[in-house]
Enzyme design. Structure first.
Site, PDB file in Angstrom:
ATOM      1  N   HIS A 501       7.891   8.855  -4.518  1.00 29.89           N
ATOM      2  CA  HIS A 501       7.691   7.402  -4.603  1.00 29.89           C
ATOM      3  C   HIS A 501       8.232   6.883  -5.940  1.00 29.89           C
ATOM      4  O   HIS A 501       8.976   5.894  -5.981  1.00 29.89           O
ATOM      5  CB  HIS A 501       6.195   7.110  -4.459  1.00 29.89           C
ATOM      6  CG  HIS A 501       5.802   5.690  -4.686  1.00 29.89           C
ATOM      7  ND1 HIS A 501       5.552   4.808  -3.653  1.00 29.89           N
ATOM      8  CD2 HIS A 501       5.588   4.996  -5.834  1.00 29.89           C
ATOM      9  CE1 HIS A 501       5.211   3.638  -4.167  1.00 29.89           C
ATOM     10  NE2 HIS A 501       5.219   3.723  -5.488  1.00 29.89           N
ATOM     11  N   GLU A 502       7.868   7.548  -7.052  1.00 30.13           N
ATOM     12  CA  GLU A 502       8.310   7.067  -8.372  1.00 30.13           C
ATOM     13  C   GLU A 502       9.819   7.238  -8.547  1.00 30.13           C
ATOM     14  O   GLU A 502      10.483   6.364  -9.108  1.00 30.13           O
ATOM     15  CB  GLU A 502       7.549   7.784  -9.492  1.00 30.13           C
ATOM     16  CG  GLU A 502       6.040   7.584  -9.472  1.00 30.13           C
ATOM     17  CD  GLU A 502       5.598   6.129  -9.457  1.00 30.13           C
ATOM     18  OE1 GLU A 502       6.351   5.264  -9.945  1.00 30.13           O
ATOM     19  OE2 GLU A 502       4.500   5.839  -8.933  1.00 30.13           O
ATOM     20  N   HIS A 505      11.544   4.415  -6.836  1.00 33.37           N
ATOM     21  CA  HIS A 505      11.451   3.109  -7.509  1.00 33.37           C
ATOM     22  C   HIS A 505      12.727   2.785  -8.291  1.00 33.37           C
ATOM     23  O   HIS A 505      13.043   1.612  -8.495  1.00 33.37           O
ATOM     24  CB  HIS A 505      10.244   3.070  -8.453  1.00 33.37           C
ATOM     25  CG  HIS A 505       9.017   2.502  -7.820  1.00 33.37           C
ATOM     26  ND1 HIS A 505       9.033   1.345  -7.044  1.00 33.37           N
ATOM     27  CD2 HIS A 505       7.716   2.906  -7.861  1.00 33.37           C
ATOM     28  CE1 HIS A 505       7.805   1.079  -6.632  1.00 33.37           C
ATOM     29  NE2 HIS A 505       6.991   2.008  -7.102  1.00 33.37           N
ATOM     30  N   GLU A 563       7.379  -1.404  -3.242  1.00 32.15           N
ATOM     31  CA  GLU A 563       6.453  -0.292  -3.011  1.00 32.15           C
ATOM     32  C   GLU A 563       6.692   0.348  -1.646  1.00 32.15           C
ATOM     33  O   GLU A 563       6.581   1.573  -1.500  1.00 32.15           O
ATOM     34  CB  GLU A 563       5.006  -0.783  -3.121  1.00 32.15           C
ATOM     35  CG  GLU A 563       4.626  -1.336  -4.484  1.00 32.15           C
ATOM     36  CD  GLU A 563       4.733  -0.312  -5.605  1.00 32.15           C
ATOM     37  OE1 GLU A 563       4.561   0.892  -5.323  1.00 32.15           O
ATOM     38  OE2 GLU A 563       4.983  -0.712  -6.758  1.00 32.15           O
ATOM     39  N   ASP A 567       7.627   4.125  -0.895  1.00 34.07           N
ATOM     40  CA  ASP A 567       6.822   4.982  -0.016  1.00 34.07           C
ATOM     41  C   ASP A 567       7.698   5.685   1.016  1.00 34.07           C
ATOM     42  O   ASP A 567       7.562   6.894   1.259  1.00 34.07           O
ATOM     43  CB  ASP A 567       5.770   4.142   0.724  1.00 34.07           C
ATOM     44  CG  ASP A 567       4.532   3.871  -0.118  1.00 34.07           C
ATOM     45  OD1 ASP A 567       4.379   4.488  -1.182  1.00 34.07           O
ATOM     46  OD2 ASP A 567       3.707   3.032   0.308  1.00 34.07           O
ATOM     47  N   HIS A 628       1.247  -3.944  -3.414  1.00 32.79           N
ATOM     48  CA  HIS A 628       1.094  -2.739  -2.591  1.00 32.79           C
ATOM     49  C   HIS A 628       0.563  -3.116  -1.214  1.00 32.79           C
ATOM     50  O   HIS A 628      -0.326  -3.967  -1.092  1.00 32.79           O
ATOM     51  CB  HIS A 628       0.112  -1.755  -3.235  1.00 32.79           C
ATOM     52  CG  HIS A 628       0.594  -1.175  -4.522  1.00 32.79           C
ATOM     53  ND1 HIS A 628       0.353  -1.755  -5.746  1.00 32.79           N
ATOM     54  CD2 HIS A 628       1.318  -0.049  -4.779  1.00 32.79           C
ATOM     55  CE1 HIS A 628       0.902  -1.020  -6.699  1.00 32.79           C
ATOM     56  NE2 HIS A 628       1.492   0.024  -6.144  1.00 32.79           N
ATOM     57  N   ARG A 634       0.462   2.271   4.316  1.00 36.13           N
ATOM     58  CA  ARG A 634       1.202   3.233   3.497  1.00 36.13           C
ATOM     59  C   ARG A 634       1.271   4.589   4.207  1.00 36.13           C
ATOM     60  O   ARG A 634       2.031   5.469   3.817  1.00 36.13           O
ATOM     61  CB  ARG A 634       0.559   3.362   2.117  1.00 36.13           C
ATOM     62  CG  ARG A 634       0.524   2.040   1.367  1.00 36.13           C
ATOM     63  CD  ARG A 634       0.094   2.181  -0.070  1.00 36.13           C
ATOM     64  NE  ARG A 634       1.175   2.740  -0.875  1.00 36.13           N
ATOM     65  CZ  ARG A 634       1.159   2.784  -2.208  1.00 36.13           C
ATOM     66  NH1 ARG A 634       0.120   2.311  -2.873  1.00 36.13           N
ATOM     67  NH2 ARG A 634       2.165   3.313  -2.870  1.00 36.13           N
TER      68      ARG A 634
END
Length: 666
Positions: A501-502, A505, A563, A567, A628, A634
């Site tokens: 996920h990071e 980004h 986000e 995801d 989010h 999610r």
């Protein structure tokens, strides 16, 4: 898990159904989720550290943490001090007009610029009217610049623009009035005066831009000299104004300083709004914001009224136990000191190495994805590969936290006496922290600087666009997310999903606007950019069609797109990395009592990362103001977009978790 639910129908309820059904939210909480369970454990660990007796020869920063905890816990002294600490603050401003009624006669001498000066000197925010900060230059991240932005508001813009008849704005107004009454105002005068201040704040909200528009970082980049800024917005002496805020840093700027104006349209309209608003109304507004901030650190009666307002927005019925509140305050205000104490006692070094291996494997999986993306041209693809190759990883904590001299040097100049009033202690720390932040304006930029990555005692993870870096603090490398000695399918599903996920980004709708060096730069060829935006549109529409069943609010597909893209990319990278790891290693055993394959366990571990129960008020606020998607989506969103999920659970085409139309950016 709820094994009565068919995984191909609703994987969130399959993975989390019993958790949702059986979890009761305590009166002092707004939610229970995977993150909060680990945060509770972290609070107990920090409590054991800061509640210890001060040792005479221990480093001063560790004494600060223990002293602040004691000051916070000393309710007897806080009650005894009453509102005197806040009254002393009011005196610096010439008093809060609503309390002084007709005796407030500073119309000739009061100014909003002076009010900002007093806020800075005392330790309050300088952002009530105009947001001033020091941060990376968007186009050249190797230098820092002054940033001017729209005001920080007392409650969310999304509510304020609806006006006083909105239930939350109405509750906010009642809170303003009651706080003034508790501090000595007459109710009638408070209602009159503070209605005008509320209308001013509503006007501030209306000239601010929305969170959706703020996703276009290029539109927020408007560099100019202070001289040009003065010409465009001549409603105060800006050189003097900026130097007032920078006082104590050793920095003086002149009209040649280049600053960045995030929202020129806000500044265009602010001058006229300030000019048309009576000074009494402005003074009442600023002192209301000062009072609202201070209320957390004062007497029980004031905190009780603050809680009533909090109940309207979040549903929270009572304050947390005092020790938990105090642990939070100490960990936030003295994060480097507390972080050093925490990692020295509680963080397992083996976790750092195991997590770093996972990051490298997941990065490698993303590289493979980039190499095979069919809609990218080769020039853009190479730039993307360069960016992920340049991405810096911070795991656990920086080694510098293990050395007392580093901690002492950071806190040099800070004095926190154990007999300080609670409010004064907080303001003292605010002044210290703000001055530290503003001093960085002239300091060389070191993107791997240990100080910027020294908040290990948090349960979260981060991507920094200006650094092109990812960070996984020690606090999240435990519990459900990670253990170095358990099956890899659990780790890759939980912390692996977060790692992916990071990483992603850096390539979401905001992150993609920055290059490998963290600079705002359009490295996309036009045809590839069009293809990207089309794929992002699919995600926007998919999530925009989800409605949270408990509050019947639709997810905002635009504001959550970053986000959601992260995801969807993150879980895919984690899955591919686990599959590759499994090819090179011995087969992992199944968990006892569960007839699930390692791949199915990966999906289950990923889904249970988002098991959560929220109060309706908090869920409504998250959907209205947040970025989010709710936990349910999610899980359902990314997994229903992956053919590998459908294959691993044998989901027929057309079932909810295997729709015919799937969205995919990365």
């Amino acid at each position: 898990m709820d094994l009565n639910v068919e995984p191909c129908d609703d994987f969130f309820n399959y993975a989390c159904g019993s958790f949702v059904r059986k979890t009761t939210i305590p009166d002092d909480r707004v939610s229970i989720n995977t993150f909060s369970v680990i945060r509770d454990r972290l609070k107990e660990q920090i409590h054991s550290l800061v509640s210890e007796n001060v040792i005479e020869n221990e480093p001063e920063p560790f004494k600060f943490s223990k002293n602040l905890f004691r000051i916070c816990m000393n309710k007897t002294q806080i009650q005894k001090n009453g509102i005197k600490p806040l009254e002393a603050v009011f005196d610096h401003f010439g008093g809060w007009p609503v309390l002084k009624e007709d005796k407030w006669n500073f119309d000739s001498t009061w100014s909003w610029v002076k009010a900002v000066k007093y806020c800075r000197r005392l330790g309050y925010s300088t952002d009530y009217l105009i947001n001033f900060s020091v941060g990376s230059d968007l186009e050249n991240s190797s230098r820092r610049t002054i940033k001017i932005d729209q005001a920080s508001l007392g409650t969310n813009r999304e509510y304020l623009i609806k006006g006083i008849n909105h239930p939350i704005v109405s509750a906010y107004y009642s809170y303003m009035v009651d706080m003034a009454v508790l501090l000595g105002a007459s109710k009638e005068r408070a209602q009159q005066d503070l209605l005008k201040s509320l209308n001013f704040e509503i006007a501030l909200a209306k000239i601010s831009i929305s969170k959706e528009k703020r996703r276009n970082i290029t539109a927020l980049h408007n560099p100019m000299t202070v001289e040009e800024f003065q010409r465009r917005y001549p409603y105060t002496d800006w050189v003097e104004y900026f130097n007032v805020i920078l006082r104590g840093t050793g920095i003086t700027i002149d009209e040649n300083e280049i600053i960045n104006v995030n929202v020129p349209t806000f500044m265009d309209q602010l001058g006229q709004l300030l000019y048309n608003t009576p000074k009494r109304t402005l003074a009442n507004y600023v002192l209301w914001r000062v009072s609202g901030f201070s209320s957390f650190f004062l007497t029980d009666s004031i905190r009780k009224r603050q809680l009533q307002y909090s109940t309207v927005i979040s549903g929270k019925q009572k304050h947390e136990p005092r020790w938990k509140e105090c642990v939070d305050i100490v960990a936030e205000r003295l994060s480097i000191s507390v972080g050093a104490l925490y990692v020295r006692k509680y963080f397992h070094k083996d976790s750092k190495h195991a997590a770093l291996d996972m990051v490298n494997n997941i990065k490698s999986a993303f590289v493979d994805i980039l190499k095979n993306v069919k809609w990218m041209d080769e020039i853009t693809r190479q730039s993307a590969l360069d960016k992920v190759g340049s991405m810096v990883t911070h795991i656990g904590y920086p080694d510098e936290l293990m050395y007392d001299r580093n901690i002492a040097e950071y806190y040099d100049g800070l004095q926190l006496k154990p007999d300080e009033s609670f409010l004064n202690a907080i303001l003292l720390l605010n002044r210290f922290k703000t001055t530290k932040a503003f001093k960085r304006l002239r300091q060389p930029v070191n993107k791997t600087d240990w100080i910027s990555h020294s908040r290990p005692a948090v349960v979260n993870a981060f991507y920094s666009a200006s650094e092109n870096s990812i960070q996984f603090p020690a606090g999240i490398l435990q519990g459900h997310f990670f253990a170095y000695d358990r099956p890899k399918y659990l780790n890759y599903g939980a912390i692996g999903y977060v790692i992916g996920h990071e990483i992603t980004h850096g390539f979401d709708d905001k992150g993609r606007q920055f290059d490998k060096n963290g600079n705002l730069y359009d490295w996309w060829q036009p045809s590839t950019k069009r293809a990207y935006l089309q794929k992002a549109r699919c995600i926007i529409e998919q999530y925009g069609n989800y409605t949270e069943p408990n509050v019947r609010l639709r997810v905002n597909g635009v504001s959550t797109q970053g986000e959601n893209i992260a995801d969807n990319g993150g879980i895919k990278e984690a899955y591919y990395a686990y599959r590759k790891w499994a090819e090179w290693n011995e087969p992992e055993p199944q968990l006892p009592g569960l007839d699930l394959t390692p791949e199915q366990m990966f999906w289950l571990s990923a889904a249970q990362t988002w098991c959560s129960v929220y109060r309706p008020e908090t869920m409504s606020k998250r959907i209205t103001t947040g970025v989010h998607s709710p936990g349910r989506f999610r899980v359902i969103g990314p997994m229903s977009n992956m053919v590998e999920f459908a294959r691993d659970f044998n989901c027929p085409t057309g079932t909810p978790m295997n729709p015919v139309r799937k969205c995919e950016v990365w």
